[in-house]
Design an enzyme around this catalytic site. Structure first.
Site, mmCIF file in Angstrom:
data_model
loop_
_atom_site.group_PDB
_atom_site.id
_atom_site.type_symbol
_atom_site.label_atom_id
_atom_site.label_comp_id
_atom_site.label_asym_id
_atom_site.label_seq_id
_atom_site.Cartn_x
_atom_site.Cartn_y
_atom_site.Cartn_z
ATOM 1 N N TYR A 101 59.216 164.062 8.105
ATOM 2 C CA TYR A 101 58.669 165.135 7.529
ATOM 3 C C TYR A 101 57.165 165.041 7.190
ATOM 4 C CZ TYR A 101 57.796 168.847 4.131
ATOM 5 O OH TYR A 101 57.009 169.930 3.430
ATOM 6 N N GLU A 189 53.924 172.912 7.650
ATOM 7 C CA GLU A 189 54.717 172.110 7.709
ATOM 8 C C GLU A 189 55.613 171.690 8.943
ATOM 9 O OE1 GLU A 189 58.241 172.394 4.299
ATOM 10 O OE2 GLU A 189 59.127 173.097 6.047
#
Length: 376
Positions: A101, A189
């Site tokens: 991530y 993101e």
């Protein structure tokens, strides 16, 4: 303003990032043709402005063109968190070795961008934060200098022990920072950022939110807005010039000024209630805004009481009172209405409300306690 995944990936590509291929399909036949072009297998992903697409059945693997067509037919038209899916992104299936991530967002309190990275990707980052907070690594970026090369590499080493993968990861992290800055984003993101079995680091998902205050000088970005993927309440609020955020409680809040709105929601929580929304009518004295605000709040079936909290400075209390009276005349509220008006022309406002059988108090604590009690 949120972007669809396929739109965000175009920003990633423009920044030079390694992104998996993919095209949008708006009917099952198009999804079948795309899967065929990728060799027969593909992943079919719903394009809506919502998290949890996979859990809702909006992300499916297809091992043949016919299966891609069936999956697209099932996903198109489905509702995810109140949003209808009108298009799917079809991409080839990747050979995944690891998932990570990477995200960067603007920290308004710290007045700087903040990176968050974790080697535990492909799952909700909120879940990782709750169950294993040590797995998330943060870095504040000084906006005067931007993200420096050694900082990007340091973050990448939190994701990969292999130096070759870390160098690729550092490049992606730097490119993600460029996406944030160059497009006026408040958040960018990648979840997951994968490493493939061939040793390539690649973004196979993308999420970007643009600061609305940046849109007036970025018409190309503003043109990416998809009204069909926004709730009717959000659309109505934007058209009326209102700041609105839907929440999960049952006390509908209509307030003038963001600071007062936040304080009102805090007080609702303090007295044991749950706010149903953030709604700021701003400093306008236009009664039509008040009518639009009440229309938005009353459209939420979860609202059990409507709380007006108005401090009259630039906003005149009598104009707000006229808006309330007009809204009560035009809208079937269906729930109690409690009002606090204090400040400019408050005595005139009380007279206007009294003429319509309504009353207002001056105490913020009193009106909030009353609203929470009526909401049950």
């Amino acid at each position: 303003m949120n972007l669809h995944e396929y739109q965000a990936k175009e920003l990633f590509r423009a920044a030079g990032m390694a992104v998996n291929p993919g095209e949008v399909a708006r009917d099952p036949g198009a999804a079948r043709a795309l899967a065929q072009s990728y060799g027969g297998s593909a992943v079919v992903k719903a394009q809506v402005h919502s998290g949890g697409r996979g859990k809702a059945g909006g992300v499916r693997l297809a091992h043949s063109p016919a299966e891609a067509e069936r999956h697209a037919g099932a996903i198109l038209g489905m509702t995810i968190n109140g949003l209808v899916v009108h298009e799917v992104l079809v991409s080839p299936i990747e050979s995944i070795e690891s998932e990570a991530y990477v995200g960067v967002l603007v920290d308004r309190e710290g007045q700087c961008p903040v990176f968050m990275v974790s080697a535990e990707g492909g799952v909700d980052i909120e879940e990782v934060a709750a169950t294993n907070p040590a797995a998330i690594h943060r870095l504040r970026v000084d906006p005067r200098y931007g993200l420096l090369a050694h900082q990007a590499y340091g973050l990448a080493t939190r994701l990969y022990s292999d130096s070759g993968l870390a160098r690729q990861g550092a490049r992606v992290i730097s490119q993600l920072y460029d996406v944030l800055v160059d497009n006026g984003a408040s958040m960018a993101e990648i979840n997951p950022l994968i490493s493939t079995t061939e040793g390539q680091v690649k973004a196979i998902d993308a999420k970007v939110s643009i600061d609305d205050n940046e849109l007036f000088r970025r018409p190309t970005i503003a043109a990416l807005r998809d009204p069909g993927s926004e709730s009717p309440a959000d659309l109505q609020a934007r058209e009326a010039g209102l700041s609105f955020v839907k929440l999960d409680g049952n006390v509908g809040c209509c307030v003038n000024g963001a600071g007062l709105a936040m304080a009102t929601m805090d007080l609702v929580k303090y007295y044991g209630g749950e706010p149903a929304n953030f709604l700021d009518i701003g400093g306008s004295s236009n009664p039509d805004k008040v009518v639009a605000a009440l229309e938005i709040i009353t459209s939420d079936p979860g609202v059990k009481v409507i709380l007006f909290n108005i401090f009259g400075g630039i906003t005149r209390c009598d104009d707000v009172a006229n808006g309330i009276v007009e809204a009560v005349r035009r809208i079937d509220m269906g729930v109690p209405l409690v009002i606090r008006l204090t400040g400019t022309n408050e005595e005139l406002a009380r007279e206007i409300l009294a003429g319509a059988g309504l009353a207002a108090v001056a105490s913020m604590d009193e009106v909030v306690e009353q609203a929470v009690r009526l909401a049950g």
